[in-house]
Design a protein around this motif. Structure first.
Motif, PDB file in Angstrom:
ATOM      1  N   SER A  52       0.856  -1.192   0.000  1.00  0.00           N
ATOM      2  CA  SER A  52       0.000   0.000   0.000  1.00  0.00           C
ATOM      3  C   SER A  52       0.887   1.236   0.000  1.00  0.00           C
ATOM      4  O   SER A  52       1.715   1.419   0.903  1.00  0.00           O
ATOM      5  CB  SER A  52      -0.911   0.008   1.233  1.00  0.00           C
ATOM      6  OG  SER A  52      -1.704   1.172   1.252  1.00  0.00           O
ATOM      7  N   ILE A  53       0.740   2.076  -1.028  1.00  0.00           N
ATOM      8  CA  ILE A  53       1.576   3.270  -1.147  1.00  0.00           C
ATOM      9  C   ILE A  53       0.710   4.439  -1.613  1.00  0.00           C
ATOM     10  O   ILE A  53      -0.454   4.278  -1.988  1.00  0.00           O
ATOM     11  CB  ILE A  53       2.730   3.053  -2.151  1.00  0.00           C
ATOM     12  CG1 ILE A  53       2.170   2.725  -3.532  1.00  0.00           C
ATOM     13  CG2 ILE A  53       3.684   1.980  -1.670  1.00  0.00           C
ATOM     14  CD1 ILE A  53       3.233   2.617  -4.612  1.00  0.00           C
ATOM     15  N   THR A  54       1.313   5.615  -1.568  1.00  0.00           N
ATOM     16  CA  THR A  54       0.664   6.828  -2.075  1.00  0.00           C
ATOM     17  C   THR A  54       1.395   7.273  -3.342  1.00  0.00           C
ATOM     18  O   THR A  54       2.628   7.327  -3.366  1.00  0.00           O
ATOM     19  CB  THR A  54       0.696   7.944  -1.021  1.00  0.00           C
ATOM     20  OG1 THR A  54       0.016   7.482   0.147  1.00  0.00           O
ATOM     21  CG2 THR A  54       0.022   9.199  -1.544  1.00  0.00           C
ATOM     22  N   ILE A  55       0.623   7.564  -4.364  1.00  0.00           N
ATOM     23  CA  ILE A  55       1.182   7.981  -5.652  1.00  0.00           C
ATOM     24  C   ILE A  55       0.977   9.486  -5.816  1.00  0.00           C
ATOM     25  O   ILE A  55      -0.118  10.007  -5.578  1.00  0.00           O
ATOM     26  CB  ILE A  55       0.495   7.257  -6.822  1.00  0.00           C
ATOM     27  CG1 ILE A  55       0.662   5.738  -6.685  1.00  0.00           C
ATOM     28  CG2 ILE A  55       1.035   7.739  -8.161  1.00  0.00           C
ATOM     29  CD1 ILE A  55       2.065   5.251  -6.864  1.00  0.00           C
ATOM     30  N   LEU A  56       2.056  10.180  -6.196  1.00  0.00           N
ATOM     31  CA  LEU A  56       2.003  11.601  -6.522  1.00  0.00           C
ATOM     32  C   LEU A  56       2.370  11.753  -7.991  1.00  0.00           C
ATOM     33  O   LEU A  56       3.457  11.314  -8.407  1.00  0.00           O
ATOM     34  CB  LEU A  56       2.948  12.397  -5.636  1.00  0.00           C
ATOM     35  CG  LEU A  56       2.990  13.917  -5.816  1.00  0.00           C
ATOM     36  CD1 LEU A  56       3.393  14.608  -4.509  1.00  0.00           C
ATOM     37  CD2 LEU A  56       3.953  14.347  -6.926  1.00  0.00           C
ATOM     38  N   VAL A  57       1.457  12.348  -8.783  1.00  0.00           N
ATOM     39  CA  VAL A  57       1.735  12.624 -10.197  1.00  0.00           C
ATOM     40  C   VAL A  57       1.732  14.132 -10.393  1.00  0.00           C
ATOM     41  O   VAL A  57       0.817  14.829  -9.924  1.00  0.00           O
ATOM     42  CB  VAL A  57       0.686  11.963 -11.111  1.00  0.00           C
ATOM     43  CG1 VAL A  57       0.963  12.312 -12.572  1.00  0.00           C
ATOM     44  CG2 VAL A  57       0.700  10.444 -10.923  1.00  0.00           C
ATOM     45  N   ASP A  67       0.796  11.400   4.772  1.00  0.00           N
ATOM     46  CA  ASP A  67       1.110  12.797   5.083  1.00  0.00           C
ATOM     47  C   ASP A  67       2.403  13.249   4.426  1.00  0.00           C
ATOM     48  O   ASP A  67       2.568  14.429   4.115  1.00  0.00           O
ATOM     49  CB  ASP A  67       1.191  12.987   6.596  1.00  0.00           C
ATOM     50  CG  ASP A  67      -0.163  12.802   7.266  1.00  0.00           C
ATOM     51  OD1 ASP A  67      -0.850  13.794   7.514  1.00  0.00           O
ATOM     52  OD2 ASP A  67      -0.545  11.630   7.495  1.00  0.00           O
ATOM     53  N   HIS A  68       3.340  12.311   4.231  1.00  0.00           N
ATOM     54  CA  HIS A  68       4.580  12.666   3.544  1.00  0.00           C
ATOM     55  C   HIS A  68       4.290  13.171   2.137  1.00  0.00           C
ATOM     56  O   HIS A  68       4.898  14.142   1.667  1.00  0.00           O
ATOM     57  CB  HIS A  68       5.512  11.454   3.462  1.00  0.00           C
ATOM     58  CG  HIS A  68       6.061  11.026   4.788  1.00  0.00           C
ATOM     59  ND1 HIS A  68       6.544   9.763   5.030  1.00  0.00           N
ATOM     60  CD2 HIS A  68       6.186  11.703   5.958  1.00  0.00           C
ATOM     61  CE1 HIS A  68       6.951   9.681   6.278  1.00  0.00           C
ATOM     62  NE2 HIS A  68       6.743  10.846   6.856  1.00  0.00           N
ATOM     63  N   ALA A  69       3.358  12.504   1.453  1.00  0.00           N
ATOM     64  CA  ALA A  69       3.013  12.900   0.084  1.00  0.00           C
ATOM     65  C   ALA A  69       2.320  14.258   0.062  1.00  0.00           C
ATOM     66  O   ALA A  69       2.607  15.111  -0.799  1.00  0.00           O
ATOM     67  CB  ALA A  69       2.123  11.830  -0.552  1.00  0.00           C
ATOM     68  N   ILE A  70       1.373  14.479   1.001  1.00  0.00           N
ATOM     69  CA  ILE A  70       0.652  15.758   1.048  1.00  0.00           C
ATOM     70  C   ILE A  70       1.630  16.902   1.296  1.00  0.00           C
ATOM     71  O   ILE A  70       1.612  17.930   0.601  1.00  0.00           O
ATOM     72  CB  ILE A  70      -0.431  15.737   2.145  1.00  0.00           C
ATOM     73  CG1 ILE A  70      -1.453  14.623   1.872  1.00  0.00           C
ATOM     74  CG2 ILE A  70      -1.132  17.087   2.242  1.00  0.00           C
ATOM     75  CD1 ILE A  70      -2.442  14.412   2.999  1.00  0.00           C
TER      76      ILE A  70
END
Length: 712
Positions: free
Chosen positions: A458-463, A520-523
């Motif tokens: 489970s990860i967060t994707i930033l494009v 939160d790291h991605a945000i």
């Protein structure tokens, strides 16, 4: 004439009796002077006041020896400490002592040699002789005074005008250092010697413990053999000093046996130490083989100590020390001739040690006298050996360090060069394959990656993508295009890394980043990117360039990270609908003219949504996705004026959205108009207001559920 024949002649033949009397008349002996016990002296060495007689048959009794018939056969001793070497005879001694001191003073007679098997002392009291017996073959309880040597109290009523007799028999060398002390001074002397020996043996144990620690850390067997050699030699010295009886007071047979056993074991480890330290197997094969033969002999010697051939064993032990000395100096000569530097300290150390042993051995044969110097040769030699051998071991260690220094330097340089090249290569690979990907796939290096390696996570994707980059790039040369993109990405990359993310793929003017630890790291990374772009745009403006706008989309969920391709070329990738949704959300930033859009999953799963300023934008259905997605705009990171206007219209905007989804288009339109009146740049309000107008005029489509459908 020996002692066995003398009593027979006296009792059976008057002729021989007459002959004995005539001999006594013509060959009257020179009697030894008596010992004068005065007030001016606290110690009397009485060896030169002794007369002695050798009883070769060991059958003469005190009643026979005290008679006048034996007077001609007593000889005066002129040696300070008489030594009769190894003998099977019994030696009788006599002396007289005159007490000119306090008649009530208590006196002590001491034999200062611990290897006398049997001592019988006869003190004259009245018409009788009181007998006191002790010796090496007796337990500690036989000693009238419990000291390291053999000591006896003078009876209070002894008669000074008569001889005091004592006889000695021993399988060891017969050395007779005899002293008389006042009892008070004797206690003081023993206390002083106990303190000295305590310090001496304590120092040896500390040094042995230190060298044992060195062996544990350095794994050099020289230290181990050195420790074992001196450990057993300590037991030998305890015997030499008469202290071993206190270790096993009720085992006199073992007190004698262990002494030779300890000598043989100590010699065995001494030979091992010489072999290992001087590397005789390499430097002199002949000496190495001879040394091994001697090691076998020391084992035999230790076994013989348990047999009845004790005297032979003692003599053999002393002779073996001479062989050890020969081997030692031969080995030293060989190693010094081969210019082995550390052999010099070794030579000095062992020379002092074995010279002490040599003096101990030849003193046992009676070649040199027994005195304060020869009695402590073993201790003096071992103390000097400990000092110099410690220097030798240290010098050997330094020698190896020096010898290996160049080799190690070459190896280290080669390793450093190899590591540098590997590091450069790894850095080059990491420029193409993120090292975090290796961590996910549980691989140490890029070469360990196999086609098809994958993991579900489970990860967060930033494009992220630059608005209108095509128009921008058409105004620049190819070289300027690359310079611009590299300048732009050099600002963005560190921000991603600082928030525990990494860029998985570059997409022309855009990129896709992965945040595996926390949403939160991605945000926060998205917000910091927008803040950095504000600084970057101010610099571009000063240089006369147009500002740039970057749209960012975020989504989170389960993904598969792995490798795809074919055997000649592979690359890492992320396969999941999450990637598609994040990319589509980023595309929506162009439609709604926003900077950061995130999915509802981001809001619901972040640590604390209240720390961010955001507003609900719309629920949309994007291309390639059947389910609708609610999207929110992050207001943090906007320009100050834009942030202010959207914050004061946030409540109106969100009320309008609710009315819009409840199909109350007229009321929603009015609220959207109010938002636009305050903030004419709010494109989201403009779009939704226009939709309200369309639905009012054209009606609501069938099955309308409030979801906006965009072909992006």
């Amino acid at each position: 004439m020996d002692g066995m024949e003398l009593p027979i002649l006296i009792s059976n033949n008057r002729f021989y009796w007459l002959t004995l009397c005539l001999l006594s008349f013509f060959f009257h002996p020179i009697f030894a002077t008596p010992v004068i016990l005065s007030t001016f002296q606290n110690q009397y060495s009485i060896s030169q006041n002794l007369e002695y007689f050798e009883d070769k048959t060991s059958t003469i009794t005190i009643n026979e020896i005290k008679g006048n018939a034996f007077n001609p056969f007593f000889k005066q001793n002129y040696e300070i400490n008489p030594n009769y070497s190894f003998s099977q005879s019994t030696y009788w001694f006599r002396f007289r002592a005159i007490n000119q001191r306090d008649p009530d003073k208590l006196w002590i007679l001491e034999f200062s040699y611990p290897f006398l098997d049997e001592i019988e002392v006869y003190f004259p009291v009245g018409d009788q002789y009181i007998t006191k017996t002790t010796g090496w073959k007796y337990p500690l309880s036989s000693k009238e005074i419990k000291t390291r040597y053999f000591a006896f109290y003078f009876p209070k009523n002894w008669q000074p005008e008569k001889y005091i007799y004592f006889k000695i028999r021993s399988n060891y060398d017969i050395t007779i250092p005899v002293k008389i002390y006042p009892s008070s001074h004797y206690i003081e002397v023993n206390h002083r010697s106990t303190l000295i020996f305590g310090l001496y043996y304590g120092l040896l144990l500390v040094i042995l413990f230190f060298n044992l620690i060195l062996y544990i850390f350095l794994k050099d067997k020289s230290y181990l053999y050195y420790v074992l050699l001196n450990f057993f030699w300590i037991f030998v010295q305890l015997g030499l000093n008469g202290l071993s009886i206190f270790l096993w007071p009720n085992l006199p047979w073992w007190n004698k046996t262990y002494f030779v056993t300890a000598i043989s074991i100590s010699a065995f480890f001494g030979f091992l130490f010489i072999n290992n330290f001087l590397e005789l197997k390499t430097n002199s094969q002949a000496l190495y083989n001879f040394n091994r033969v001697l090691m076998i002999l020391t084992i035999i010697l230790g076994g013989l100590s348990f047999t009845k051939f004790y005297t032979f064993t003692i003599i053999f032990a002393m002779i073996s020390s001479l062989f050890l000395l020969i081997v030692l100096f031969s080995a030293i000569v060989v190693t010094i001739r081969k210019k082995i530097k550390y052999a010099l300290y070794f030579a000095i150390a062992w020379s002092t040690y074995l010279i002490g042993i040599l003096f101990l051995a030849i003193r046992g044969f009676g070649i040199i006298p027994y005195n304060i110097y020869t009695i402590h040769t073993a201790q003096i030699g071992s103390a000097l050996m400990v000092i110099f051998l410690s220097l030798a071991l240290a010098d050997k260690l330094n020698f190896y360090i020096f010898e290996n220094e160049n080799v190690e330097r070459i190896i280290i340089n080669e390793q450093n060069h190899s590591l540098t090249e590997q590091k450069k290569q790894s850095i080059s690979f990491y420029r193409f394959v993120p090292k975090e990907f290796l961590t996910f796939l549980n691989r140490d290096t890029i070469k360990d990656i196999q086609l098809g390696d994958h993991i579900e996570k489970s990860i967060t994707i930033l494009v992220a993508d630059i608005f209108s980059f095509t128009e921008l790039s058409e105004k620049m040369s190819p070289e300027d295009n690359f310079s611009f993109l590299n300048s732009y990405l050099q600002r963005i990359g560190p921000i991603i890394n600082n928030h525990q993310g990494f860029i998985e793929k570059y997409l022309g003017d855009g990129f896709m980043a992965i945040f595996p630890v926390a949403i939160d790291h991605a945000i926060q990374a998205a917000i910091d990117i927008q803040n950095e772009l504000k600084v970057y745009n101010r610099q571009r403006k000063r240089l006369g360039y147009l500002p740039i706008t970057t749209g960012i989309g975020l989504h989170t969920g389960n993904t598969i990270l792995g490798t795809i391709g074919e055997k000649n070329r592979i690359e890492t990738t992320v396969i999941s609908p999450v990637v598609n949704v994040a990319a589509r959300i980023e595309r929506l930033t162009r439609i709604y003219t926003t900077k950061i859009l995130i999915s509802a999953e981001i809001i619901m799963n972040c640590f604390d949504p209240s720390v961010y300023n955001y507003r609900y934008i719309d629920t949309v259905k994007v291309k390639g996705k059947n389910d609708s997605v609610s999207v929110f705009e992050i207001l943090d990171g906007l320009e100050e004026d834009d942030f202010y206007l959207k914050m004061i219209t946030k409540e109106l905007f969100e009320k309008a959205i609710i009315l819009y989804q409840e199909k109350q288009f007229a009321e929603a339109k009015d609220l959207f108009k109010q938002v636009i009146a305050i903030n004419q740049q709010d494109n989201a309000a403009t779009i939704l207001s226009q939709k309200c107008q369309n639905y009012i005029q054209q009606g609501i489509p069938l099955n309308w559920d409030g979801v906006s459908i965009w072909d992006v």
